[in-house]
Design an enzyme around this catalytic site. Structure first.
Site, PDB file in Angstrom:
ATOM      1  N   THR A 168       0.437  28.072   2.654  1.00 19.85           N
ATOM      2  CA  THR A 168       0.284  29.324   3.413  1.00 19.85           C
ATOM      3  C   THR A 168      -0.882  30.094   2.801  1.00 19.85           C
ATOM      4  O   THR A 168      -1.438  29.697   1.775  1.00 19.85           O
ATOM      5  CB  THR A 168       1.550  30.204   3.324  1.00 19.85           C
ATOM      6  N   ASP A 223       6.169  48.241   7.206  1.00 20.14           N
ATOM      7  CA  ASP A 223       5.475  47.972   5.941  1.00 20.14           C
ATOM      8  C   ASP A 223       6.498  48.217   4.839  1.00 20.14           C
ATOM      9  O   ASP A 223       6.991  49.343   4.688  1.00 20.14           O
ATOM     10  CB  ASP A 223       4.275  48.922   5.793  1.00 20.14           C
ATOM     11  N   LYS A 231       9.929  37.898  -8.830  1.00 23.21           N
ATOM     12  CA  LYS A 231      10.936  37.044  -8.201  1.00 23.21           C
ATOM     13  C   LYS A 231      12.189  36.930  -9.087  1.00 23.21           C
ATOM     14  O   LYS A 231      13.298  36.767  -8.566  1.00 23.21           O
ATOM     15  CB  LYS A 231      10.344  35.666  -7.885  1.00 23.21           C
ATOM     16  N   LEU A 291       5.623  31.449   6.321  1.00 23.08           N
ATOM     17  CA  LEU A 291       7.042  31.079   6.360  1.00 23.08           C
ATOM     18  C   LEU A 291       7.842  32.004   7.283  1.00 23.08           C
ATOM     19  O   LEU A 291       8.788  31.557   7.946  1.00 23.08           O
ATOM     20  CB  LEU A 291       7.625  31.105   4.944  1.00 23.08           C
ATOM     21  N   ASN A 341      11.466  38.471   3.707  1.00 19.63           N
ATOM     22  CA  ASN A 341      10.476  37.405   3.498  1.00 19.63           C
ATOM     23  C   ASN A 341       9.132  37.935   3.009  1.00 19.63           C
ATOM     24  O   ASN A 341       8.441  37.238   2.257  1.00 19.63           O
ATOM     25  CB  ASN A 341      10.296  36.646   4.829  1.00 19.63           C
ATOM     26  N   TYR A 347       3.919  38.122 -10.415  1.00 22.50           N
ATOM     27  CA  TYR A 347       4.677  37.400  -9.375  1.00 22.50           C
ATOM     28  C   TYR A 347       5.944  36.762  -9.930  1.00 22.50           C
ATOM     29  O   TYR A 347       7.040  36.977  -9.370  1.00 22.50           O
ATOM     30  CB  TYR A 347       3.770  36.364  -8.700  1.00 22.50           C
TER      31      TYR A 347
END
Ligand code: NAP
Length: 231
Positions: free
Chosen positions: A189, A53, A160, A13, A80, A156
């Site tokens: 992806t 990084d 978020k 993305l 991103n 994860y």
């Protein structure tokens, strides 16, 4: 010329967002942790490479110094870069598993945002786009009608959710800036072994749209291609 920096811009993305914003005429800094991958993508697309990084303070500080020296200011920051971290059964998920994902998806974004805020403050139209996920929405992940409710994981999704709150808090602290979280949707992806059902062109659409905001646009919002995402 609008100056834009995208973390994790060497593929997926981030790469597609860079391609679109270069076509818009932005000066795009393609930030990547790996110089070979980052330089190759920047060369292909015609953008500028900077090593960054998100988990490494020295690299983030150095990247901000490069952008300050070369561009003078930053108009658009696109946070991103992110990792999936694997969805292990909850009983097997350790604090270290969670910490590893938070290092990139949460602490990395705080590190990068903090380093680039002084450059964004020099812009007449500062914008931050935080690439979140429907997996970070408690409402979406508990809606039986949504695909996201079928996935169970700790690291994860929680990373978020934390990013969503971080977005909201930055937006309140910097009302002159447009600071929003976006959900690209389930996009093919490397993050998901290319199992996503959207193309990168479709997934990047909301990232690009929020990167193009002017002062009349929303801030402190969570958006996907359809509109508002419930928190
Ligand atoms: P991707 O193709 O795996 O790209 C991830 C990018 O992040 C790569 O450029 C990667 O660099 C970079 N990255 C990872 N760790 C980094 C670090 N420590 N420092 C700098 N860069 C780092 O995945 P993607 O799907 O495009 O993901 C982009 C964002 O979209 C992520 O935040 C992800 O959570 C979010 N998202 C994706 C989906 C989806 O379905 N794909 C859905 C919702 C949200 P390397 O090449 O060096 O690994």
């Amino acid at each position: 010329m609008t100056s834009t920096l995208i973390t994790g811009a060497n593929k997926g993305l981030g790469r597609e967002t860079a391609r679109r914003l270069l076509a818009d005429g932005h000066e795009v800094w393609l930030a990547a942790r790996n110089p070979q991958r980052g330089e190759a993508t920047a060369g292909e697309l015609g953008g500028r490479f900077v090593q960054l990084d998100v988990t490494d303070e020295a690299s983030v500080t150095a990247a901000a110094e490069v952008v300050a020296a070369e561009s003078g200011a930053l108009d658009v920051l696109i946070n991103n870069a992110g990792i999936g971290g694997g969805f292990r059964p909850l009983a097997e998920t350790t604090p270290e598993d969670v910490r590893r994902v938070f290092e990139t998806n949460v602490f990395g974004i705080v590190r990068v945002t903090r380093a680039f805020l002084p450059l964004l403050e020099r812009s007449s139209n500062p914008v931050i786009v935080n690439v979140s996920s429907g997996m970070g929405s408690v409402a979406v992940t508990t809606d039986p009608g949504r695909f996201e409710s079928t996935l169970i994981g700790l690291a994860y999704p929680a990373s978020k959710t934390a990013l969503n709150m971080i977005t909201s808090q930055y937006a309140k602290a910097y009302p002159r800036m447009r600071i929003n979280a976006v959900d690209p949707g389930y996009t093919a992806t490397e993050l998901n072994g290319h199992r996503g059902t959207k193309t990168v062109q479709e997934g990047a659409e909301v990232i690009v749209r929020m990167a193009r905001l002017d002062a009349s646009g929303p801030t402190g919002a969570f958006l996907d291609s359809e509109g508002s995402v419930p928190w």
